[in-house]
Design an enzyme around this catalytic site. Structure first.
Site, short mmCIF file in Angstrom:
data_model
loop_
_atom_site.label_atom_id
_atom_site.label_comp_id
_atom_site.label_asym_id
_atom_site.label_seq_id
_atom_site.Cartn_x
_atom_site.Cartn_y
_atom_site.Cartn_z
N TYR A 145 0.78 -1.19 -0.16
CA TYR A 145 0.04 -0.17 -0.04
C TYR A 145 0.69 0.89 -0.06
O TYR A 145 2.04 1.42 0.70
CB TYR A 145 -0.57 0.05 1.23
CG TYR A 145 -2.01 1.55 1.54
CD1 TYR A 145 -2.76 1.79 0.32
CD2 TYR A 145 -1.11 2.32 2.82
CE1 TYR A 145 -3.29 2.86 0.60
CE2 TYR A 145 -2.62 3.21 2.43
CZ TYR A 145 -3.50 3.40 1.60
OH TYR A 145 -4.31 4.46 1.53
N ASP A 240 9.49 2.30 -0.68
CA ASP A 240 8.44 2.90 0.41
C ASP A 240 8.91 2.89 1.72
O ASP A 240 8.21 1.79 2.49
CB ASP A 240 6.73 2.80 0.17
CG ASP A 240 6.17 3.25 0.60
OD1 ASP A 240 6.21 4.01 2.09
OD2 ASP A 240 4.68 3.12 0.68
N LYS A 268 4.53 10.30 7.85
CA LYS A 268 3.67 9.99 9.23
C LYS A 268 4.73 10.60 10.61
O LYS A 268 4.93 11.04 11.17
CB LYS A 268 3.03 9.44 9.90
CG LYS A 268 3.23 8.14 9.60
CD LYS A 268 1.84 7.09 9.59
CE LYS A 268 2.05 5.69 8.24
NZ LYS A 268 0.69 4.90 8.05
N1 HOZ Z 1 -2.45 2.53 5.98
C1 HOZ Z 1 -2.27 2.58 6.59
C2 HOZ Z 1 -1.84 2.03 7.95
N2 HOZ Z 1 -1.60 0.11 7.25
C3 HOZ Z 1 -2.64 3.90 7.41
C4 HOZ Z 1 -3.85 4.11 8.47
C5 HOZ Z 1 -4.79 4.55 7.30
O1 HOZ Z 1 -4.76 4.09 6.37
O2 HOZ Z 1 -5.47 5.48 8.33
#
Ligand code: HOZ
Length: 458
Positions: A145, A240, A268
């Site tokens: 992701y 990433d 973050k």
């Molecule tokens: N997708 C991220 C955690 N694997 C960040 C959390 C989110 O999407 O709010």
């Protein structure tokens, strides 16, 4: 059992104003059933709910809380910065300090551009790689992701996978047609893809340690092969490191595994918990960005003084760990058994953040493995430093196809059992867990006891 009355009332109201009651789908508990709780405050390794329950937190705001929540130096830095203004849209000195710090900690970064989230960082890195190479296609890996930009929301992990929509509606096929998706850890698939698209692949973007479909590690030699084949084809290799950067080692996964990508994306973590992203890497590629070059990328809030101040405090704290106790191997880009061992030894003195994270991760791993073994529950436990995932399957997990074999019904029961015992894990089998330096031995022992109790009932 945790109390719920105030959380339930807030969620009922949230549902009237916010789609699904949440501002990011993974918070909605859909994968595990039930309703999310609301948080009043967070400190160290714990979050306190609006109903007054204190939970040991292994989500850590989805990664950034490496030093625990509300670290005093980060809070002080934000307060001090706020006294001078919250946003300028004009260069401020914090941006320069932050760039210098990132470069010091991540030697593959010659230049870095700040943005506001990991999504922006990955989206911009892809655009930059395309502009630099003048090619359109890029490779990503299924289950990885990289935020929710259109061209990246293809066979995505995290929430997209959790809710069974790894390909999002609303992404025109034309926008995603240049995204080539391969299985992770598969050298032959990479070879075949490069052979089928000669001179056409602008970039490969990868989570070097994928943490958005649970957590799995690169097979020995896989990242090295990826580096080699991308270099041979003039393809930009993008790591990433939104979750792994500054966490798996001061210089992230690339330091831990000894690979030098062309570009790296951060998120973050470098905001110390405030909304931030950044991408950086080779100077010749980065100089293609406007105002120097033809690739446009921008943002009013990029380099925001509050976010920079928080991030600087976090990185300085983590960076000082490196300088004091792990200079030689880390500086050489090595993270081998020997350096890990010496860090583990220095964990006894308690001052090196990375040694602490490593030791805490090992303790948690062994406790959870024991709990599963005593209960006779098959669990494959993957861990890399302070990131971990227990899959309810007896088979090894090296990629998304393996991860999908995990028993998600069992995970649901485990999740709710742990929550009832005061331990908060991410509400999905397809998310990683995160330890912080603030987790104490007692927290880890409590977690192991809770897991042993819950596993017996699964
Ligand atoms: N997708 C991220 C955690 N694997 C960040 C959390 C989110 O999407 O709010």
């Amino acid at each position: 059992m945790i109390s719920r009355a105030k959380s339930e009332a807030l969620f009922a109201e949230a549902l009237q104003h916010i789609p699904g009651g949440v501002n990011s789908p993974v918070r909605a508990f859909r994968a595990v059933g039930g309703q999310p709780f609301f948080v009043q405050s967070a400190k160290g390794a714990r979050v306190t709910t609006v109903d007054g329950d204190e939970l040991i937190d292994y989500v850590g705001t989805w990664g950034p809380a490496i030093l625990g929540h509300s670290h005093p130096k980060i809070i002080a830095a934000v307060k001090a910065a706020a006294d001078h203004g919250t946003s300028f849209g004009i260069p401020n000195p914090f941006e320069v300090t932050m760039a210098r710090l990132i470069k010091q900690l991540v030697p593959s970064v010659d230049k870095v551009r700040m943005c506001n989230s990991g999504t922006e960082a990955c989206m911009s890195a892809i655009r930059l790689a395309r502009g630099f190479t003048r090619r359109d296609k890029f490779i990503k890996f299924d289950g990885c992701y990289h935020g929710h930009a259109d061209c990246l929301l293809v066979k995505a992990g995290s929430g997209a996978l959790t809710f069974g929509n790894p390909d999002s509606a609303g992404v025109p096929a034309d926008f995603a047609k240049h995204t080539l998706v391969l299985p992770y850890n598969d050298v032959e698939a990479l070879k075949a893809c490069f052979a089928a698209n000669p001179g056409e692949i602008a970039a490969v973007i990868i989570e070097p340690v994928p943490g958005n479909a649970g957590l799995y590690l690169p097979r020995p030699g896989y990242l090295e092969f990826l580096r080699q084949i991308t270099a041979e084809h003039g393809t930009v290799l993008i790591f990433d490191e939104v979750m792994t950067g500054f966490r798996l080692a001061p210089g992230g996964a690339q330091e831990r595994f000894g690979i030098r990508p062309d570009l790296s994306c951060f998120g973050k973590i470098i905001g110390g918990g405030l909304p931030v992203g950044a991408f950086g890497g080779r100077g010749d590629i980065m100089d293609c960005l406007a105002p120097l070059g033809p690739v446009y990328q921008a943002g009013t809030l990029s380099g925001n003084p509050l976010a920079m101040a928080a991030g600087i405090a976090a990185l300085e704290e983590l960076g000082s760990s490196r300088r004091e106790e792990a200079p030689s191997n880390a500086e050489r880009g090595m993270w081998n058994a020997e350096s890990s061992q010496s860090l583990l030894t220095s964990a006894a003195t308690g001052t090196n953040a990375y040694a602490q994270l490593e030791a805490k991760g090992a303790a948690l791993e062994s406790g959870l493995r024991d709990a599963a073994k005593s209960a006779g529950i098959p669990v494959t436990f993957n861990r890399c430093g302070s990131m971990f995932c227990g899959y309810f399957t007896s088979e090894p997990v090296w990629n998304l196809a393996d991860a999908m074999k995990a028993d998600r019904e069992r995970f649901k029961k485990f999740f709710h059992g742990m929550l009832a015992e005061g331990v908060y894990l991410a509400p999905s089998q397809f998310e990683a867990g995160f330890l912080s330096t603030a987790h104490t031995e007692a927290d880890i022992e409590t977690t192991m006891r809770a897991a042993a109790n819950v596993m017996k009932r699964l």
